[in-house]
Motif scaffolding. Sequence first.
Motif, short mmCIF file in Angstrom:
data_model
loop_
_atom_site.label_atom_id
_atom_site.label_comp_id
_atom_site.label_asym_id
_atom_site.label_seq_id
_atom_site.Cartn_x
_atom_site.Cartn_y
_atom_site.Cartn_z
N PHE A 55 0.82 -1.20 0.00
CA PHE A 55 0.00 0.00 0.00
C PHE A 55 0.87 1.27 0.00
O PHE A 55 0.37 2.34 -0.36
CB PHE A 55 -0.92 0.01 1.23
CG PHE A 55 -1.97 -1.06 1.18
CD1 PHE A 55 -3.10 -0.91 0.39
CD2 PHE A 55 -1.83 -2.23 1.91
CE1 PHE A 55 -4.07 -1.90 0.35
CE2 PHE A 55 -2.79 -3.22 1.87
CZ PHE A 55 -3.92 -3.05 1.09
N THR A 56 2.13 1.15 0.42
CA THR A 56 2.98 2.35 0.43
C THR A 56 3.29 2.84 -0.98
O THR A 56 3.65 3.99 -1.16
CB THR A 56 4.28 2.04 1.17
OG1 THR A 56 4.98 0.95 0.51
CG2 THR A 56 4.01 1.63 2.61
N ALA A 57 3.14 1.95 -1.98
CA ALA A 57 3.39 2.36 -3.36
C ALA A 57 2.34 3.36 -3.85
O ALA A 57 2.55 4.03 -4.86
CB ALA A 57 3.41 1.14 -4.29
N LEU A 58 1.21 3.46 -3.13
CA LEU A 58 0.16 4.41 -3.51
C LEU A 58 0.45 5.82 -3.02
O LEU A 58 -0.34 6.74 -3.27
CB LEU A 58 -1.18 3.94 -2.94
CG LEU A 58 -1.63 2.55 -3.40
CD1 LEU A 58 -2.86 2.13 -2.64
CD2 LEU A 58 -1.90 2.54 -4.89
N ARG A 85 0.86 8.93 -0.27
CA ARG A 85 0.11 9.38 0.91
C ARG A 85 -1.29 9.84 0.52
O ARG A 85 -1.94 10.60 1.24
CB ARG A 85 0.85 10.51 1.61
CG ARG A 85 2.28 10.15 2.03
CD ARG A 85 2.89 11.21 2.88
NE ARG A 85 2.19 11.38 4.15
CZ ARG A 85 2.39 10.64 5.22
NH1 ARG A 85 3.27 9.65 5.18
NH2 ARG A 85 1.73 10.87 6.34
N SER A 86 -1.78 9.39 -0.63
CA SER A 86 -3.14 9.74 -1.05
C SER A 86 -4.15 9.08 -0.12
O SER A 86 -4.05 7.88 0.17
CB SER A 86 -3.38 9.27 -2.49
OG SER A 86 -4.72 9.52 -2.87
N PRO A 87 -5.15 9.82 0.36
CA PRO A 87 -6.12 9.22 1.30
C PRO A 87 -7.13 8.31 0.64
O PRO A 87 -7.82 7.56 1.30
CB PRO A 87 -6.80 10.45 1.92
CG PRO A 87 -6.72 11.49 0.85
CD PRO A 87 -5.41 11.26 0.14
N LEU A 88 -7.22 8.38 -0.70
CA LEU A 88 -8.21 7.60 -1.42
C LEU A 88 -7.53 6.78 -2.51
O LEU A 88 -6.63 7.27 -3.18
CB LEU A 88 -9.29 8.50 -2.06
CG LEU A 88 -10.16 9.31 -1.11
CD1 LEU A 88 -11.08 10.21 -1.91
CD2 LEU A 88 -10.96 8.42 -0.19
N PHE A 89 -7.96 5.52 -2.68
CA PHE A 89 -7.54 4.72 -3.81
C PHE A 89 -8.64 3.71 -4.10
O PHE A 89 -9.50 3.45 -3.27
CB PHE A 89 -6.19 4.02 -3.57
CG PHE A 89 -6.17 3.12 -2.37
CD1 PHE A 89 -6.57 1.80 -2.47
CD2 PHE A 89 -5.76 3.61 -1.14
CE1 PHE A 89 -6.55 0.98 -1.37
CE2 PHE A 89 -5.74 2.79 -0.03
CZ PHE A 89 -6.14 1.47 -0.15
N LEU A 90 -8.60 3.13 -5.32
CA LEU A 90 -9.67 2.26 -5.81
C LEU A 90 -9.15 0.84 -5.97
O LEU A 90 -8.06 0.63 -6.50
CB LEU A 90 -10.19 2.78 -7.16
CG LEU A 90 -11.21 1.88 -7.89
CD1 LEU A 90 -12.51 1.84 -7.11
CD2 LEU A 90 -11.46 2.41 -9.29
#
Length: 778
Positions: free
Chosen positions: A22-25, A27-32
């Motif tokens: 999940f760190t590859a996403l 610091r965005s608070p939202l992902f799909l």
Amino acid sequence: MTPLTLTMQAFGPFAGRETIDFTALGRSPLFLINGPTGAGKSSILDAICFALYGQTTGNERDAVQMRCDQADASLLTEVSLTFRLRDVMYRVRRVPLQERPKASGEGTTTQTAEAQLWRLTPEGEEDECLVARKVTDATAELQALIGLDANQFRQVMVLPQGKFRELLLAGSKEREVIFSQLFQTQVFQRIEERLRTQANQIERAVSDHRQHINGILAGGELESEAALAQEMEALTPQVGQSRERFETAQQQRRRAEQQRDEALALQRQFEARDALAADKARHLEQHAEVDNSQARLAQSTHAQALRPQKVALDQAQQALATAHDEQRQANAALITQHSHAEQAQQALETARQQQAELPVMRERHRQLGEFIQKSQQLSELQEHFQTSQAAWQQADEALKRDEQQLDGIRQQGEAIGVHLERLQSEFQQLASAPAELTRHHHLLALRQELDELTQRHQALTTQQLQAKNALSHQQGETKRAERYATEQEMRWHQGQAALLALTLEQNAPCPVCGSLEHPAPAINRAELVTQAQVEEARAAQEQARQALQRAERHHHQLTQQIDSHTEQAQRLNQQLGEWASQPLSALQNAYEDLRRQVQRREQVDAEIRQQTEARDALRREWGTLDKQLKAQRPEVEKAKEHALRLESQRDQLSQSLPEDARYPEAMRQTLAELEQHIAQLEKAWESAQQALSTSQTQLARAEEQLRGANERVERSEQSLQQAHAEWQSALQASPFADEAEYQAAQLNDAQRHELTHRVEAYQRRLAELEGALENYQT
């Protein structure tokens, strides 16, 4: 809580080992999480919930059912989650209850559920093991860290499919518990309690004021202040008039009667005031009891404010008691394992003493083995002699049989040669059959295509005639619809002209032509037509026109298809030649004759190959058998010499054995008993070593469990000290001197309601009495 990495092995639809970073996403608070049905989107949420609480996101699937059916049997189902909570990283690993192959042997064994929890360093390395193995300890520790149990986590943090509506429809108490733990609303709850107390005090003051006013109005026999004002407004004119009449007519009598009435009224007021004073005195006798009730209510309100700290203290005490119980169980288990380890050490010493007898037993075992070996050699020599003698006789008989078989092979070869010549002649006669069959197969396909075209041409001709009739009918319908629409429009114009004519007046200008004279105004001689009817007729006309166009297109398409089929039929007639005029059955019969010839040709070819192979096999068999006969003759002589040599060896070995060693069965029984005794001693030694190793492992595990229990006791004591300090601080800030006063101030809802009702009733009655007495005094 922020998930960092999630690793799933043989879990849900994932047969292997899958890791999500999940760190590859960023610091965005939202992902799909996106993917087709069955790709494993819900399984990711199930894995997160299982890693934290040992449960999935819904009650439809149990944790033990999440093993992937496609996973390798040797691969354990497990989930590992690394997450960050309040700037501290943790890692949890869980393994559900499952069946796995045994480490040795066949079959399966049950893998018990286990869980580990670690606190990590800032670099992501394991720093401290918080839970070593026990599943319930890991769940309790994670629930304490996150502040939510499994149901609350599923409702708030990880909503499963179809469960959002359940959160929205949850009861107010359930939502209150969830949101209070999620948003830490205890401080707002205390503020709400304090505001509620102040509101109750204001309501009581307003009620007392209203009761006071009601007492004054009751003394004047009035219902409300508005009634008093209305009464005064109504009586003011009458009082003025009466005063003027009394002053004019009988002023002296009026004064006398007024004095008398005032005296009587004053007497009644004194009597009523005395009665009210007596009622007030009797009512004030309850003042001490009411003050006591008010004090109890105030104390209950203060106690209610201390309830969160008290509940936290009770929970910490319960957690410490549970930790002490686990510590006692771990101590008992450690003592038991120490006892088992001592017993295993004693058993190992006993087995070591018995090991000293093994060298003598092994020497006796060796001697018995030598005698048995020689006895077996004697038996084997006897068997070899008998076998060799039988082989000698069999070889001699086989030599004679092979010579007869060689002569039979020669006769079979001659017969196969004659049959091959006949088959090859027939094969040459059928050489052209495959090419003719291919040509007739093509002609048959063309003829079938021609017949199908003829049938389709007939069907299209019928459809063309029907389409022509439909086209003629649709042309008439279109003309009629056009004529009817024109008539409707003309009638609508006539109707509009007639309506306009009705509005014409003599010597008034026409709104159309401006003329002042109207010699021939329009008259409507039929029913008026509306604009909607005209539009409906035009729409019907348009539908008829479109239907006519469709009919014309359909007729044109059928004509083109008929022309195309005619051209194809001419082409097929040219390709078929004379077969185009003959019946289809004649072409099919010719095709079947050629197909049978081809089949016969294939059969003859297969039989030629078979006979050739049989002839070659006979030749190889004849050559092999001839070589075998040449080799058998010296072998027969050699077998005879070998049998005689074995007979001599048998006699020599029989003379070298002692008399008592010539009974192998008795020696084998003695040897078996000796081997059994040796095996028992060796097995006892191995079992003692294994038991000692197992007991030492269990002892180490018990020590680890005791260390974990001690750590939990230490953490529980720290939590209890903190809760006790908070409780003492809150208790000192409260009006209670000690905890006994706090317990004594506790009231349930029924008691609080009863005391409040009693105080309010007393104050309401006292206000009424004081208001009535104040009215008499004024």
